[in-house]
Every structure is written in structure tokens, then in C-alpha cells.
Design an enzyme around this catalytic site. Structure first.
Site, short mmCIF file in Angstrom:
data_model
loop_
_atom_site.label_atom_id
_atom_site.label_comp_id
_atom_site.label_asym_id
_atom_site.label_seq_id
_atom_site.Cartn_x
_atom_site.Cartn_y
_atom_site.Cartn_z
N GLU A 55 8.63 13.29 -7.08
CA GLU A 55 10.04 12.95 -7.20
C GLU A 55 10.24 11.85 -6.17
N SER A 56 10.80 10.70 -6.59
CA SER A 56 10.70 9.52 -5.74
C SER A 56 12.03 8.90 -5.31
N VAL A 58 26.82 -1.77 -3.46
CA VAL A 58 26.05 -1.96 -2.21
C VAL A 58 26.51 -0.91 -1.20
N GLY A 115 22.98 9.71 5.88
CA GLY A 115 21.70 9.64 6.62
C GLY A 115 20.90 8.38 6.34
N HIS A 116 21.56 7.33 5.88
CA HIS A 116 20.91 6.09 5.43
C HIS A 116 20.04 5.46 6.53
N ASP A 154 2.15 19.46 -15.51
CA ASP A 154 2.92 19.50 -14.27
C ASP A 154 1.96 19.81 -13.11
N THR A 170 4.46 6.97 1.68
CA THR A 170 5.52 5.97 1.85
C THR A 170 5.81 5.71 3.33
N ASP A 171 6.32 4.53 3.62
CA ASP A 171 6.72 4.22 5.00
C ASP A 171 7.91 5.07 5.45
N GLU A 172 8.62 5.69 4.49
CA GLU A 172 9.82 6.45 4.87
C GLU A 172 9.49 7.66 5.73
N TYR A 213 13.84 13.63 0.53
CA TYR A 213 12.68 12.97 -0.10
C TYR A 213 11.58 12.70 0.92
N LYS A 235 7.71 14.16 1.42
CA LYS A 235 6.52 13.31 1.45
C LYS A 235 5.75 13.53 2.76
P1 NAD Z 1 8.45 7.20 -10.29
O1 NAD Z 1 9.58 8.14 -10.02
O2 NAD Z 1 8.70 5.94 -11.05
O3 NAD Z 1 7.29 7.97 -11.09
C1 NAD Z 1 6.89 9.27 -10.77
C2 NAD Z 1 5.98 9.79 -11.90
O4 NAD Z 1 5.54 11.11 -11.53
C3 NAD Z 1 6.70 9.92 -13.24
O5 NAD Z 1 5.89 9.42 -14.28
C4 NAD Z 1 6.93 11.40 -13.40
O6 NAD Z 1 6.95 11.85 -14.74
C5 NAD Z 1 5.72 11.98 -12.64
N1 NAD Z 1 5.99 13.32 -12.12
C6 NAD Z 1 7.07 13.74 -11.40
N2 NAD Z 1 6.96 15.06 -11.13
C7 NAD Z 1 5.79 15.48 -11.68
C8 NAD Z 1 5.12 16.72 -11.71
N3 NAD Z 1 5.65 17.83 -11.16
N4 NAD Z 1 3.91 16.79 -12.33
C9 NAD Z 1 3.38 15.69 -12.91
N5 NAD Z 1 3.97 14.48 -12.91
C10 NAD Z 1 5.16 14.37 -12.30
O7 NAD Z 1 7.81 6.92 -8.87
P2 NAD Z 1 7.15 5.58 -8.27
O8 NAD Z 1 8.21 4.74 -7.71
O9 NAD Z 1 6.19 5.03 -9.26
O10 NAD Z 1 6.35 6.20 -7.04
C11 NAD Z 1 5.01 6.68 -7.19
C12 NAD Z 1 4.50 7.19 -5.85
O11 NAD Z 1 4.54 6.14 -4.88
C13 NAD Z 1 5.35 8.32 -5.26
O12 NAD Z 1 4.45 9.26 -4.68
C14 NAD Z 1 6.21 7.65 -4.20
O13 NAD Z 1 6.52 8.55 -3.17
C15 NAD Z 1 5.27 6.55 -3.73
N6 NAD Z 1 5.93 5.33 -3.19
C16 NAD Z 1 6.89 4.68 -3.92
C17 NAD Z 1 7.44 3.49 -3.42
C18 NAD Z 1 8.49 2.73 -4.19
O14 NAD Z 1 9.02 1.75 -3.67
N7 NAD Z 1 8.81 3.09 -5.42
C19 NAD Z 1 7.03 3.00 -2.18
C20 NAD Z 1 6.04 3.70 -1.46
C21 NAD Z 1 5.49 4.85 -2.00
O1 TDX Z 2 22.94 1.46 -5.58
C1 TDX Z 2 22.30 1.26 -4.53
N1 TDX Z 2 22.88 0.53 -3.53
C2 TDX Z 2 22.26 0.28 -2.34
O2 TDX Z 2 22.83 -0.38 -1.46
C3 TDX Z 2 20.96 1.76 -4.32
C4 TDX Z 2 20.27 2.57 -5.38
C5 TDX Z 2 20.35 1.50 -3.12
N2 TDX Z 2 20.98 0.80 -2.14
C6 TDX Z 2 20.29 0.55 -0.84
C7 TDX Z 2 19.72 1.79 -0.18
C8 TDX Z 2 18.50 1.26 0.55
O3 TDX Z 2 18.88 0.75 1.82
O4 TDX Z 2 19.14 -0.27 -1.12
C9 TDX Z 2 18.02 0.10 -0.33
C10 TDX Z 2 16.87 0.48 -1.25
O5 TDX Z 2 17.23 1.67 -1.91
P1 TDX Z 2 16.24 2.41 -2.94
O6 TDX Z 2 15.85 1.45 -4.00
O7 TDX Z 2 16.89 3.70 -3.33
O8 TDX Z 2 14.94 2.64 -2.04
P2 TDX Z 2 14.70 3.42 -0.67
O9 TDX Z 2 15.72 4.45 -0.42
O10 TDX Z 2 14.47 2.39 0.38
O11 TDX Z 2 13.30 4.16 -1.03
C11 TDX Z 2 12.28 3.44 -1.76
O12 TDX Z 2 11.26 2.97 -0.92
C12 TDX Z 2 10.34 3.87 -0.44
C13 TDX Z 2 11.69 4.26 -2.89
O13 TDX Z 2 12.72 4.76 -3.72
C14 TDX Z 2 10.83 5.37 -2.39
O14 TDX Z 2 10.20 6.07 -3.46
C15 TDX Z 2 9.78 4.78 -1.50
O15 TDX Z 2 9.05 5.82 -0.91
#
Ligand code: NAD
Ligand code: TDX
Length: 339
Positions: free
Chosen positions: A86-87, A208, A277-278, A61, A127-129, A152, A156
Site C-alpha cells: 500500500e503506497s 496544493v 503530519g506533512h 495476496d 522509500t526515503d520516507e 505509511y 515501510k
Molecule cells: P502502487 O500503489 O502503484 O502499486 C502497488 C502494487 O502492489 C499494485 O499493483 C497492487 O495491486 C499491489 N499490491 C498491493 N497490496 C498487495 C498485496 N497484499 N498482495 C499483492 N500485491 C499487492 O505503488 P508504487 O508507487 O508502484 O510503489 C511500489 C513500491 O515502491 C512500494 O513498495 C513503495 O513503497 C515503493 N516506493 C514508491 C515510491 C513512489 O514514489 N511511488 C518511491 C519510493 C519507494
Molecule cells: O493533492 C495533493 N496535493 C499536494 O500538495 C497531493 C496528492 C500531494 N500533495 C503534496 C504532498 C507531498 O508534499 O505533494 C507531495 C507529494 O505527495 P505524494 O505524491 O502523495 O507523495 P509523498 O507523500 O511524497 O510519497 C511518495 O513518495 C515516497 C509516494 O507516494 C510513496 O509511495 C513513496 O514512498
């Protein structure tokens, strides 16, 4: 030159794709994969590397300073790429403390260990968020002020500022990337695209949020991973690089395309109560990484969405296992009473 790289979160979606990319393009690097295996971490994502002596999995961890320090002492990485987080935004709305612990505290623990070990490069995956929400026009640049809106993204943004502080205060060789929404193999089916694909395959409703007109900017995960490697090897310390592929789309359009790809009708679509807060719209200006580091995405949405659907079709066991157990309870909490 042969290197040892510590990858945190390498059993998750983007992290495991990055580990597979590294194995292909940097075969002589030793990869130390440090991951707590939370609900989102899955060793099945790494099955192809089970017998690879240069991929070392360490379960730990990032908030556990002793475990992180022991890992650094044992493996002495020169490079760190930090994915662990946590993502999922919806989970952060249900409960924020795990986000603060892992994303904020965990990042500082890693920075401290990396500084003590004098690593050559520390790349923080953000992330862009963190930039908040856009109106109908405009793009996020690296100069856009941080304006996080969800627990979230606030966690970040906190981690981004700690990484910035490590550069300014301690002159650590840090880099930060901020990418738009990813999609592709191994994405946990709580995120929009894999949730819609797997629900459609199971004949379930596709929830949606709101009017379906929130806009996200989609990038295939492999392109995100090549950008991270490029920044790791060629980026300037202290800099932030936006990553994106100019592919904005309203959510409802994504959902329609998924249904078309799978050959199911739009009657499966169900509009549900909006996310609190979407954020309305995200869109990335990635001209800095293109101009300064020569990176460009290789995949279009038209090519990579069908590939992604095919992957979920071919890997039913993977997502059916993931969707069973604890996920059922989350799904009930998140979607019950929203229709
Ligand atoms: P994910 O949730 O799929 O994976 C996260 C991983 O981190 C998992 O394997 C989990 O076990 C591990 N983890 C969580 N807490 C931990 C801890 N305390 N110690 C060690 N490991 C831990 O996430 P993802 O979608 O692969 O995102 C990876 C990174 O990219 C994140 O930092 C996220 O903010 C960033 N990001 C994601 C997206 C996206 O669209 N998914 C976009 C931009 C940036
Ligand atoms: O059931 C759903 N219905 C829906 O309408 C879910 C899960 C999402 N949505 C909408 C919410 C968002 O506008 O779809 C869009 C995308 O949602 P997510 O997949 O939850 O992504 P988002 O909230 O945009 O965040 C993602 O992009 C940036 C990743 O989860 C983050 O980890 C990353 O940083």
C-alpha cells in the site's frame, strides 16, 4: 544466465515499469508477476506482455502464506524483487490497517517463503520516507536513523527492519533500496504529479497542501528501475542503497511546471488544508550507489516531465478509466471540505 525472477506488485506503477525494463534488457529471464490487483494494480499496464510466454501473471495476496508458498513451489524463482505495498500516504491517514497487513505482514510472509526456497537474492523496495523529515539543509544517507512519521512510512520502516533481521538472524541474501519520489507512465493519479496533470487536462482545480513549500526529490521511474536491477545484480547482501537524482523541488514549483507544460493558467491552483503530519522536506544522498555500483540517473527533470505529460495526453483512456468508479469515492473523502 537464464533466471526466474518473482516480482511482487508488478501490476502497479513502479513494478510494471520494472517488468517492462526487464523484458527489454534481460529477455531470457522468466518473470513471475505476483499481484493482488488492489485498486492500484492494473493489468492494462502489462498489456504489451499479454502474449509473452516468459511473463507469467499470478493473481495473489502476499499476506496469504499458502498462495505465496504455492507460487514458489510452482515457479522456483532464484530472485525476488518486492514492490507490492500500500503506497499512498493520504490513504494511510484515512485508514492504516491495510498498510500494516500488506507492508509489514506481507513482507514477512515473502521472507519466510524466500528463505524456505533458498532464493539467491531478495530485493526489498523501500522509500526515503522511512528517514522522516529534513529541515532546510542536509540529505538522507543510509546511516540516517529511521524516523517514520506517517502510518505509511511507519509500515515501510517496519518492513525494512524485518528484512534487516532476516539478514542478521538467518543470513538471508537480502538487499534494501530506499528511493525518493518517482514520476512517469502508469502512476496512479492520486499521487502529486499525475493528479495535477490529469486535473489540469480536465480543467479541474489543482489542490496544493498547506503553503506548497514542502520539498520532494524527484526521480524518473525508469531511473529507479535501472537502479533496482543494478542493486539486484551487483549489490552486497545485507546492505541498504539510497536512490535519488538530486532533483529537489517545492510542490508549488512542480504544479507550476505541469501547468506550463499543458498550457493552462495558474488560476487552477487551489491551496487546501495541509496533510496531517506533512513531512517538510526529503532529499537523498545517493553517493553510495554511484560510488560502489556505478549507477547514475539518465534523465533530467527537464527531459522527463514533458515525456510524462505526453504519456498522460496519449493515454487518456487509461487514466479516465482509473479515475472512474471507486476512485471517485476516495477523492470525495480526501478533498471534500479542505478548500
Ligand atoms: P502502487 O500503489 O502503484 O502499486 C502497488 C502494487 O502492489 C499494485 O499493483 C497492487 O495491486 C499491489 N499490491 C498491493 N497490496 C498487495 C498485496 N497484499 N498482495 C499483492 N500485491 C499487492 O505503488 P508504487 O508507487 O508502484 O510503489 C511500489 C513500491 O515502491 C512500494 O513498495 C513503495 O513503497 C515503493 N516506493 C514508491 C515510491 C513512489 O514514489 N511511488 C518511491 C519510493 C519507494
Ligand atoms: O493533492 C495533493 N496535493 C499536494 O500538495 C497531493 C496528492 C500531494 N500533495 C503534496 C504532498 C507531498 O508534499 O505533494 C507531495 C507529494 O505527495 P505524494 O505524491 O502523495 O507523495 P509523498 O507523500 O511524497 O510519497 C511518495 O513518495 C515516497 C509516494 O507516494 C510513496 O509511495 C513513496 O514512498
Amino acid at each position: 544466465m537464464s533466471q526466474t525472477i518473482l516480482v511482487t506488485g508488478g501490476a502497479g506503477f513502479i513494478g510494471s515499469n520494472f517488468v517492462h525494463l526487464l523484458r527489454r534488457v534481460r529477455p531470457d529471464w522468466t518473470i513471475v508477476n505476483f499481484d493482488a490487483l488492489t485498486y492500484a494494480g492494473n493489468l492494462e499496464n502489462l498489456r504489451a506482455l499479454e502474449r509473452d510466454s516468459r511473463h507469467l501473471f499470478v493473481r495473489g495476496d502476499i499476506t496469504d502464506a499458502a498462495a505465496v508458498q504455492a507460487c514458489f513451489e510452482q515457479h522456483r524463482p532464484q530472485l525476488v524483487v518486492h514492490f507490492a505495498a500500500e503506497s499512498h500516504v493520504d490513504r494511510s491517514i484515512l485508514g492504516a490497517s491495510a498498510f500494516v497487513n500488506t507492508n509489514v505482514l506481507g513482507t514477512q510472509v515473502l521472507l519466510d517463503a524466500s528463505r524456505a526456497a533458498k532464493v539467491e537474492r531478495f530485493l526489498h523496495v523501500s522509500t526515503d520516507e522511512v528517514y522522516g523529515s529534513l529541515g532546510a539543509t542536509g540529505l538522507f544517507t543510509e546511516e540516517t536513523p529511521l524516523s517514520a512519521n506517517s502510518p505509511y512510512s511507519a509500515s515501510k520502516a517496519g518492513s525494512d527492519l524485518l528484512v534487516r533481521a532476516a539478514f542478521h538472524t538467518h543470513h538471508m541474501p537480502v538487499l534494501t533500496t530506499r528511493c525518493s519520489n518517482n514520476y512517469g507512465p502508469y502512476q496512479f493519479p492520486e499521487k502529486l504529479i499525475p493528479l495535477m496533470i490529469t486535473n489540469a487536462l480536465e480543467g479541474k482545480k489543482l489542490p496544493v497542501y498547506g503553503d506548497g513549500m514542502n520539498v520532494r526529490d524527484w526521480l524518473y521511474v525508469e531511473d529507479h528501475c535501472t537502479a533496482i536491477l543494478r542493486v539486484l545484480e551487483a549489490g552486497a547482501p545485507g546492505e541498504v542503497y539510497n536512490i535519488g537524482g538530486n532533483n529537489e523541488m517545492p510542490n508549488i514549483e512542480i504544479v507550476r511546471r505541469v501547468l506550463r507544460e499543458i498550457g493552462k493558467g495558474e488560476s487552477l491552483i487551489e491551496y487546501v488544508k495541509d496533510r496531517p503530519g506533512h513531512d517538510r522536506r526529503y532529499a537523498i544522498d545517493a553517493s553510495k550507489i554511484e560510488r560502489e555500483l556505478g549507477w547514475r540517473p539518465q534523465w533530467t527533470f527537464e527531459q522527463a516531465l514533458p515525456l510524462t505529460v505526453k504519456w498522460y495526453l496519449a493515454n487518456r483512456d487509461w487514466w479516465q478509466r482509473v479515475k472512474s468508479g471507486a476512485y471517485q469515492e476516495y477523492y470525495r473523502q480526501q478533498y471534500q471540505g479542505r478548500g
